[in-house]
Design a protein around this motif. Sequence first.
Motif, PDB file in Angstrom:
ATOM      1  N   GLU A 184      -8.823   8.262   2.674  1.00  0.00           N
ATOM      2  CA  GLU A 184      -7.717   9.388   2.717  1.00  0.00           C
ATOM      3  C   GLU A 184      -6.339   8.984   2.550  1.00  0.00           C
ATOM      4  OE1 GLU A 184      -9.008  11.413   6.183  1.00  0.00           O
ATOM      5  OE2 GLU A 184      -8.179   9.806   7.362  1.00  0.00           O
ATOM      6  N   LEU A 185      -5.330   9.866   2.145  1.00  0.00           N
ATOM      7  CA  LEU A 185      -3.898   9.541   1.947  1.00  0.00           C
ATOM      8  C   LEU A 185      -3.338   9.754   3.430  1.00  0.00           C
ATOM      9  CD1 LEU A 185      -1.403   8.991   0.444  1.00  0.00           C
ATOM     10  CD2 LEU A 185      -1.086  11.266  -0.254  1.00  0.00           C
ATOM     11  N   VAL A 186      -2.966   8.646   3.945  1.00  0.00           N
ATOM     12  CA  VAL A 186      -1.889   9.035   5.275  1.00  0.00           C
ATOM     13  C   VAL A 186      -0.726   9.420   4.733  1.00  0.00           C
ATOM     14  CG1 VAL A 186      -1.259   8.324   7.659  1.00  0.00           C
ATOM     15  CG2 VAL A 186      -3.653   7.780   6.681  1.00  0.00           C
ATOM     16  N   VAL A 187      -0.253  10.646   4.895  1.00  0.00           N
ATOM     17  CA  VAL A 187       1.137  10.990   4.280  1.00  0.00           C
ATOM     18  C   VAL A 187       2.270  10.732   5.119  1.00  0.00           C
ATOM     19  CG1 VAL A 187       2.468  12.974   3.574  1.00  0.00           C
ATOM     20  CG2 VAL A 187       0.155  13.062   3.127  1.00  0.00           C
ATOM     21  N   ASN A 220       0.891  -1.220  -0.045  1.00  0.00           N
ATOM     22  CA  ASN A 220      -0.109  -0.005  -0.015  1.00  0.00           C
ATOM     23  C   ASN A 220       0.922   1.213   0.122  1.00  0.00           C
ATOM     24  OD1 ASN A 220      -1.816   2.069   0.590  1.00  0.00           O
ATOM     25  ND2 ASN A 220      -2.865   1.120   2.369  1.00  0.00           N
ATOM     26  N   HIS A 221       1.169   1.755  -1.024  1.00  0.00           N
ATOM     27  CA  HIS A 221       2.202   2.719  -1.241  1.00  0.00           C
ATOM     28  C   HIS A 221       1.578   3.728  -2.375  1.00  0.00           C
ATOM     29  CE1 HIS A 221       5.836   5.208  -1.019  1.00  0.00           C
ATOM     30  NE2 HIS A 221       5.684   5.274  -2.505  1.00  0.00           N
ATOM     31  N   VAL A 222       1.433   5.140  -1.922  1.00  0.00           N
ATOM     32  CA  VAL A 222       0.797   6.123  -3.025  1.00  0.00           C
ATOM     33  C   VAL A 222       1.681   7.134  -2.855  1.00  0.00           C
ATOM     34  CG1 VAL A 222      -1.027   7.658  -3.166  1.00  0.00           C
ATOM     35  CG2 VAL A 222      -1.583   5.696  -1.988  1.00  0.00           C
ATOM     36  N   SER A 223       1.928   7.696  -4.467  1.00  0.00           N
ATOM     37  CA  SER A 223       2.576   8.880  -4.501  1.00  0.00           C
ATOM     38  C   SER A 223       1.787   9.901  -5.389  1.00  0.00           C
ATOM     39  CB  SER A 223       4.015   8.486  -5.148  1.00  0.00           C
ATOM     40  OG  SER A 223       4.876   7.705  -4.344  1.00  0.00           O
ATOM     41  N   LEU A 224       1.750  10.937  -4.976  1.00  0.00           N
ATOM     42  CA  LEU A 224       0.953  11.917  -5.839  1.00  0.00           C
ATOM     43  C   LEU A 224       1.633  13.288  -5.832  1.00  0.00           C
ATOM     44  CD1 LEU A 224      -2.702  11.224  -4.290  1.00  0.00           C
ATOM     45  CD2 LEU A 224      -1.883  10.429  -6.514  1.00  0.00           C
ATOM     46  N   ILE A 225       1.101  13.972  -6.959  1.00  0.00           N
ATOM     47  CA  ILE A 225       1.643  15.554  -7.167  1.00  0.00           C
ATOM     48  C   ILE A 225       0.403  16.358  -7.501  1.00  0.00           C
ATOM     49  CG2 ILE A 225       3.188  17.250  -8.415  1.00  0.00           C
ATOM     50  CD1 ILE A 225       5.195  15.231  -8.682  1.00  0.00           C
ATOM     51  N   GLY A 226       0.182  17.423  -6.823  1.00  0.00           N
ATOM     52  CA  GLY A 226      -1.043  17.951  -7.015  1.00  0.00           C
ATOM     53  C   GLY A 226      -0.877  19.460  -6.180  1.00  0.00           C
ATOM     54  N   ARG A 227      -1.869  20.420  -6.520  1.00  0.00           N
ATOM     55  CA  ARG A 227      -1.940  21.675  -5.924  1.00  0.00           C
ATOM     56  C   ARG A 227      -2.996  21.417  -4.656  1.00  0.00           C
ATOM     57  NH1 ARG A 227       0.833  25.368  -7.865  1.00  0.00           N
ATOM     58  NH2 ARG A 227       1.505  25.094 -10.055  1.00  0.00           N
ATOM     59  N   LEU A 228      -2.891  22.148  -3.703  1.00  0.00           N
ATOM     60  CA  LEU A 228      -3.623  22.192  -2.449  1.00  0.00           C
ATOM     61  C   LEU A 228      -4.774  23.141  -2.580  1.00  0.00           C
ATOM     62  CD1 LEU A 228      -1.011  23.169   0.507  1.00  0.00           C
ATOM     63  CD2 LEU A 228      -2.411  21.023   0.297  1.00  0.00           C
ATOM     64  N   THR A 229      -6.005  22.704  -2.560  1.00  0.00           N
ATOM     65  CA  THR A 229      -7.135  23.498  -2.845  1.00  0.00           C
ATOM     66  C   THR A 229      -7.503  24.510  -1.848  1.00  0.00           C
ATOM     67  OG1 THR A 229      -8.556  21.777  -1.756  1.00  0.00           O
ATOM     68  CG2 THR A 229      -7.884  21.484  -4.181  1.00  0.00           C
ATOM     69  N   LYS A 230      -7.058  24.373  -0.507  1.00  0.00           N
ATOM     70  CA  LYS A 230      -7.234  25.484   0.219  1.00  0.00           C
ATOM     71  C   LYS A 230      -5.955  25.447   1.210  1.00  0.00           C
ATOM     72  CE  LYS A 230      -9.978  22.284   3.119  1.00  0.00           C
ATOM     73  NZ  LYS A 230     -11.192  21.882   3.643  1.00  0.00           N
ATOM     74  N   GLU A 231      -6.062  26.287   2.509  1.00  0.00           N
ATOM     75  CA  GLU A 231      -4.919  26.248   3.312  1.00  0.00           C
ATOM     76  C   GLU A 231      -5.248  24.827   4.066  1.00  0.00           C
ATOM     77  OE1 GLU A 231      -2.693  28.567   3.875  1.00  0.00           O
ATOM     78  OE2 GLU A 231      -3.306  29.641   2.437  1.00  0.00           O
ATOM     79  N   TRP A 249      -2.892   4.777   1.542  1.00  0.00           N
ATOM     80  CA  TRP A 249      -4.388   4.879   1.345  1.00  0.00           C
ATOM     81  C   TRP A 249      -5.043   4.143   2.555  1.00  0.00           C
ATOM     82  CZ3 TRP A 249      -6.200   8.387  -1.385  1.00  0.00           C
ATOM     83  CH2 TRP A 249      -7.572   8.487  -1.557  1.00  0.00           C
ATOM     84  N   GLN A 250      -5.945   4.746   3.026  1.00  0.00           N
ATOM     85  CA  GLN A 250      -6.547   4.442   4.169  1.00  0.00           C
ATOM     86  C   GLN A 250      -8.015   4.530   4.114  1.00  0.00           C
ATOM     87  OE1 GLN A 250      -5.187   5.368   8.586  1.00  0.00           O
ATOM     88  NE2 GLN A 250      -7.214   6.756   8.381  1.00  0.00           N
ATOM     89  N   THR A 251      -9.118   3.734   4.762  1.00  0.00           N
ATOM     90  CA  THR A 251     -10.302   3.852   4.657  1.00  0.00           C
ATOM     91  C   THR A 251     -10.789   3.575   6.443  1.00  0.00           C
ATOM     92  OG1 THR A 251     -10.528   3.155   2.245  1.00  0.00           O
ATOM     93  CG2 THR A 251     -12.600   3.280   3.826  1.00  0.00           C
ATOM     94  N   ARG A 252     -11.400   4.509   6.697  1.00  0.00           N
ATOM     95  CA  ARG A 252     -11.834   4.272   8.015  1.00  0.00           C
ATOM     96  C   ARG A 252     -13.224   4.784   8.069  1.00  0.00           C
ATOM     97  NH1 ARG A 252     -12.131   9.716  10.114  1.00  0.00           N
ATOM     98  NH2 ARG A 252     -11.030  11.278   8.797  1.00  0.00           N
ATOM     99  N   SER A 253     -14.047   4.494   9.134  1.00  0.00           N
ATOM    100  CA  SER A 253     -15.367   4.842   9.287  1.00  0.00           C
ATOM    101  C   SER A 253     -15.818   5.278  10.608  1.00  0.00           C
ATOM    102  CB  SER A 253     -16.137   3.507   9.003  1.00  0.00           C
ATOM    103  OG  SER A 253     -16.073   2.538   9.975  1.00  0.00           O
ATOM    104  N   TYR A 254     -16.815   5.954  10.938  1.00  0.00           N
ATOM    105  CA  TYR A 254     -17.201   6.551  12.283  1.00  0.00           C
ATOM    106  C   TYR A 254     -19.070   6.777  11.844  1.00  0.00           C
ATOM    107  CZ  TYR A 254     -17.542  10.942   9.842  1.00  0.00           C
ATOM    108  OH  TYR A 254     -17.947  12.085   9.068  1.00  0.00           O
TER     109      TYR A 254
END
Length: 165
Positions: free
Chosen positions: A93-96, A2-13, A76-81
């Motif tokens: 979500e991606l756990v960095v 389980n390894h994820v690498s992404l490049i992107g732009r922050l959509t907000k602070e 990559w992680q999937t959690r529930s509540y």
Amino acid sequence: MNHVSLIGRLTKEPEIKYTTSGAAVASGTIAVNRDFTNANGERESDFINFVIWRKAAENFVNMTAKGSQVGLEGSWQTRSYENQQGQRVYVSELVVSNFTLVETKEQTEQRKGQSAQQSNAKVNQHNKATVGSIARQHKTTSMVSKHHSKVVSRLMICTVKTYRR
């Protein structure tokens, strides 16, 4: 694996919070361009939520701004509540574990300056609307107008102090 690498732009602070034990956790979303175009020839983006923990979270928040281009690595992680209505909600979500600043420090500082200016402009606009509302309520437009600039200027000073890190 389980390894994820992404490049992107922050959509907000990125947002930072602290757990009850004092651990920092930052969260946000990055927009990642797809490798292909749609039927109209336009390139679409995926919006990926992420979390980053501890000292790395604090560094990330201090070194980035809305629009910053970043590289994120993690798992990559999937959690529930259970929400307030008693329904099960699933979050993926991606756990960095590692991040890279793709743009220069100068570009990021410029973005932070633009973001602060936009925030101050919004607060100033809100303050003007508030003062106008008070004037209408008390029917003392001329008296409030004289003090308007002092009120806005004091609020602006407080706002600037609040947004500085």
